[in-house]
Design a protein around this motif. Structure first.
Motif, PDB file in Angstrom:
ATOM      1  N   THR A 109      -9.047  -4.188 -14.898  1.00 55.14           N
ATOM      2  CA  THR A 109      -9.625  -3.077 -13.769  1.00 55.14           C
ATOM      3  C   THR A 109      -9.401  -3.830 -12.401  1.00 55.14           C
ATOM      4  O   THR A 109      -9.522  -5.018 -12.032  1.00 55.14           O
ATOM      5  CB  THR A 109     -10.991  -2.731 -14.061  1.00 55.14           C
ATOM      6  N   ASP A 110      -9.139  -2.866 -11.412  1.00 57.30           N
ATOM      7  CA  ASP A 110      -8.885  -3.308 -10.137  1.00 57.30           C
ATOM      8  C   ASP A 110     -10.174  -3.855  -9.559  1.00 57.30           C
ATOM      9  O   ASP A 110     -11.283  -3.464  -9.498  1.00 57.30           O
ATOM     10  CB  ASP A 110      -8.481  -2.043  -9.221  1.00 57.30           C
ATOM     11  N   SER A 155      -2.747  -4.759 -12.315  1.00 54.58           N
ATOM     12  CA  SER A 155      -3.949  -3.911 -12.500  1.00 54.58           C
ATOM     13  C   SER A 155      -4.014  -2.510 -12.891  1.00 54.58           C
ATOM     14  O   SER A 155      -2.624  -2.142 -13.060  1.00 54.58           O
ATOM     15  CB  SER A 155      -4.503  -3.781 -10.806  1.00 54.58           C
ATOM     16  N   ALA A 156      -4.903  -2.068 -13.511  1.00 50.59           N
ATOM     17  CA  ALA A 156      -4.832  -0.711 -14.160  1.00 50.59           C
ATOM     18  C   ALA A 156      -4.161   0.247 -13.352  1.00 50.59           C
ATOM     19  O   ALA A 156      -3.242   1.008 -13.714  1.00 50.59           O
ATOM     20  CB  ALA A 156      -6.142  -0.263 -14.522  1.00 50.59           C
ATOM     21  N   SER A 157      -4.297   0.416 -11.968  1.00 47.01           N
ATOM     22  CA  SER A 157      -3.917   1.202 -11.069  1.00 47.01           C
ATOM     23  C   SER A 157      -2.259   1.334 -10.853  1.00 47.01           C
ATOM     24  O   SER A 157      -1.612   2.255 -10.517  1.00 47.01           O
ATOM     25  CB  SER A 157      -4.327   1.380  -9.700  1.00 47.01           C
ATOM     26  N   ASN A 158      -1.826   0.079 -11.296  1.00 43.39           N
ATOM     27  CA  ASN A 158      -0.337  -0.244 -11.025  1.00 43.39           C
ATOM     28  C   ASN A 158       0.421  -0.349 -12.279  1.00 43.39           C
ATOM     29  O   ASN A 158       1.728  -0.366 -12.495  1.00 43.39           O
ATOM     30  CB  ASN A 158      -0.162  -1.394 -10.070  1.00 43.39           C
ATOM     31  N   GLN A 196      -0.939  -6.477  -5.391  1.00 45.97           N
ATOM     32  CA  GLN A 196      -1.178  -5.169  -5.473  1.00 45.97           C
ATOM     33  C   GLN A 196      -0.283  -4.184  -4.769  1.00 45.97           C
ATOM     34  O   GLN A 196       0.491  -3.282  -5.249  1.00 45.97           O
ATOM     35  CB  GLN A 196      -2.621  -4.469  -5.069  1.00 45.97           C
ATOM     36  N   SER A 251       1.728   2.319 -14.287  1.00 46.17           N
ATOM     37  CA  SER A 251       2.579   3.112 -14.148  1.00 46.17           C
ATOM     38  C   SER A 251       3.987   2.322 -13.889  1.00 46.17           C
ATOM     39  O   SER A 251       5.192   2.620 -14.122  1.00 46.17           O
ATOM     40  CB  SER A 251       2.526   4.239 -13.531  1.00 46.17           C
ATOM     41  N   VAL A 307      -4.102  -6.520 -18.493  1.00 48.33           N
ATOM     42  CA  VAL A 307      -4.314  -5.359 -17.710  1.00 48.33           C
ATOM     43  C   VAL A 307      -5.965  -5.587 -17.334  1.00 48.33           C
ATOM     44  O   VAL A 307      -6.562  -6.031 -18.225  1.00 48.33           O
ATOM     45  CB  VAL A 307      -4.348  -4.022 -18.065  1.00 48.33           C
ATOM     46  N   GLU A 320      -8.969  -8.217  -0.179  1.00 50.47           N
ATOM     47  CA  GLU A 320      -7.943  -8.119  -1.488  1.00 50.47           C
ATOM     48  C   GLU A 320      -7.601  -9.451  -2.299  1.00 50.47           C
ATOM     49  O   GLU A 320      -7.772  -9.527  -3.556  1.00 50.47           O
ATOM     50  CB  GLU A 320      -6.643  -7.177  -1.258  1.00 50.47           C
ATOM     51  N   ASP A 335     -13.052  -5.084  -7.212  1.00 49.09           N
ATOM     52  CA  ASP A 335     -13.576  -4.355  -6.032  1.00 49.09           C
ATOM     53  C   ASP A 335     -13.542  -5.380  -4.849  1.00 49.09           C
ATOM     54  O   ASP A 335     -14.473  -6.565  -5.125  1.00 49.09           O
ATOM     55  CB  ASP A 335     -15.074  -3.969  -6.154  1.00 49.09           C
TER      56      ASP A 335
END
Length: 462
Positions: A68-69, A44-47, A17, A49, A66, A85, A71
């Motif tokens: 989802t991050d 991950s979805a958050s990365n 991540q 971009s 992809v 992580e 938890d």
């Protein structure tokens, strides 16, 4: 140029991540795509971009997987967020297997970050090869690997109260030494028997049994340590393919690499254009490291006392430590970036002559590749090893803050070093220019491009 063989080669790329891990592996992905490989990136979805520019540039052969991050499970015994992580990523074992088994042309190998050692078992389950990608240099990686090999030594050292106690890594070339406080904080917090730590430790040791390993480094920078890793692994499938940096006009160009700049790049570059060559000091501590109030006070005081023009990159969390009126007092000498900086574009500008850095490996490579002298202020992880490489072994940098992560430099002395660093006759400045030439040759016609071609060839032969 891609061959028909390589265009049929499907590779699975799995990033970890933090930006310092993702960015260089995506740089490698870009190089492999340009050689005709088909690549699926697990991200991950958050990365996402960070991957989109590559997808736009390689819409046919680049695919994304992809999730989802995950938890991170609360693991009170490990007491370390990085462990959680890594453990969280293991939840993707079954979903990846399901995707693989339903794919009409699944990958024949996976290359994954060195923190994702559990993917060794994933690869074995899928019947494919696993390669390690190290976002650290070969020296930093080797020290980290040695630390996790001997749990008895770990437990013995955990009881030490002497933060300055020196550990000698005599099996490594040049027998480097680091103080206890300069070693990986993750390793120093190790608890024998804790399931999370033991799981992580197994993954680190499993890396050395992987089919191959790829380093973002080059022969002229770390040749002896690359040779050491080959000896430890017992084969030559260890490739040094760096520096993995984008060119000015590529999909991962230098102004947008890693995210959107906190200031308009045009404004920043216009400010630099007005400065003389080698007259600006760039100050940045990477994407994760922060300064204490005392450290920030010492740094800003030194910048005020000095005579240099400078760019200061500050995280939002550190802004509260900057005294009122600082920007007004430094006037046109200083340019402050509050957030993400287009670091590579800054370092490549002819006005920048020296770089106050935490010595993260990406920053180390970017500084060397730009021919900019390093002023080293390591804070943790592999950074003390990288500083040692730059200062003691390559002589392309000067220490500005030694000791441990909480060390505070003397403002007057730091100001003096800032001024001295821009003098044209500094031997470190002369040496880093030569190392820059070596790096350029390595990626254009030398050892790094040869290793990259060898890496692609080995994949194609699978």
């Amino acid at each position: 140029m891609a061959s028909s063989t390589s265009s049929n080669t499907h590779l699975l790329v799995y990033t970890f991540q933090p930006p310092g891990h993702i960015i260089p592996l995506l740089d490698l992905t870009d190089h492999l795509l340009r050689r005709g490989l088909t690549i699926t990136v697990i991200i991950s979805a958050s990365n996402l971009s960070l991957l989109n520019p590559l997808i736009a540039s390689h819409p046919t052969f680049l695919h994304k997987l992809v999730f989802t991050d995950p938890d991170p499970d609360h693991n009170p015994s490990s007491d370390h967020p990085l462990i959680d992580e890594v453990l969280a990523t293991q939840k993707l074992f079954d979903p990846i297997v399901k995707w693989f088994e339903s794919h009409p042309s699944p990958p024949l190998a996976i290359i994954s970050d060195f923190f994702l050692g559990w993917t060794n078992e994933l690869a074995s389950h899928l019947g494919i090869r696993r390669l390690v990608f190290s976002p650290s240099g070969a020296l930093g990686y080797s020290i980290f690997n040695i630390l996790w090999q001997d749990t008895f030594e770990i437990n013995a050292l955990n009881s030490r109260e002497d933060e300055s106690f020196l550990l000698s890594f005599t099996e490594l070339p040049n027998s480097p030494e680091l103080a206890w406080c300069q070693l990986s904080q993750l390793w120093r917090s190790y608890k024998k028997g804790d399931p999370g730590f033991e799981n992580f430790r197994k993954g680190i040791l499993d890396n050395m049994t992987s089919w191959g390993m790829v380093f973002n480094t080059f022969e002229g920078l770390e040749g002896v340590y690359i040779d050491y890793v080959k000896k430890q692994m017992g084969h030559d499938r260890v490739w040094a393919v760096g520096p993995l940096l984008p060119d000015e006009h590529g999909a991962m160009g230098s102004t947008g690499r890693g995210g959107s700049s906190a200031v308009p790049p045009h404004d920043l570059l216009m400010w630099l254009d007005k400065k003389r060559d080698d007259s600006v000091v760039y100050v940045c501590f990477g994407s994760r490291e922060t300064l204490s109030e005392k450290q920030m006070s010492a740094l800003t005081s030194a910048l005020e006392l000095s005579n240099v023009d400078f760019i200061l990159c500050v995280k939002e969390s550190d802004l509260k430590f900057i005294t009122s009126g600082f920007e007004e007092r430094v006037g046109g000498r200083g340019f402050m970036i509050k957030g993400w900086a287009p670091q590579l574009a800054i370092l490549r500008h002819q006005a920048v002559g020296s770089f106050v850095t935490h010595c993260g490996w990406n920053s180390t490579l970017e500084g060397v590749s730009s021919g900019v002298m390093m002023l080293t202020w390591p804070k943790g992880a592999d950074q003390f090893a990288n500083a040692m490489l730059l200062v003691d072994q390559l002589s392309v940098g000067i220490r500005v803050c030694e000791g441990g992560p909480e060390e505070v430099p003397d403002s007057t002395e730091l100001a003096r070093i800032l001024d001295e660093s821009l003098k044209s006759d500094r031997p470190e400045r002369i040496k880093v220019k030569k190392l820059n030439q070596t790096a350029t040759k390595a990626v254009k016609e030398g050892t790094s491009i040869q290793d990259l071609d060898s890496f692609v060839m080995h994949l194609s032969e699978l």
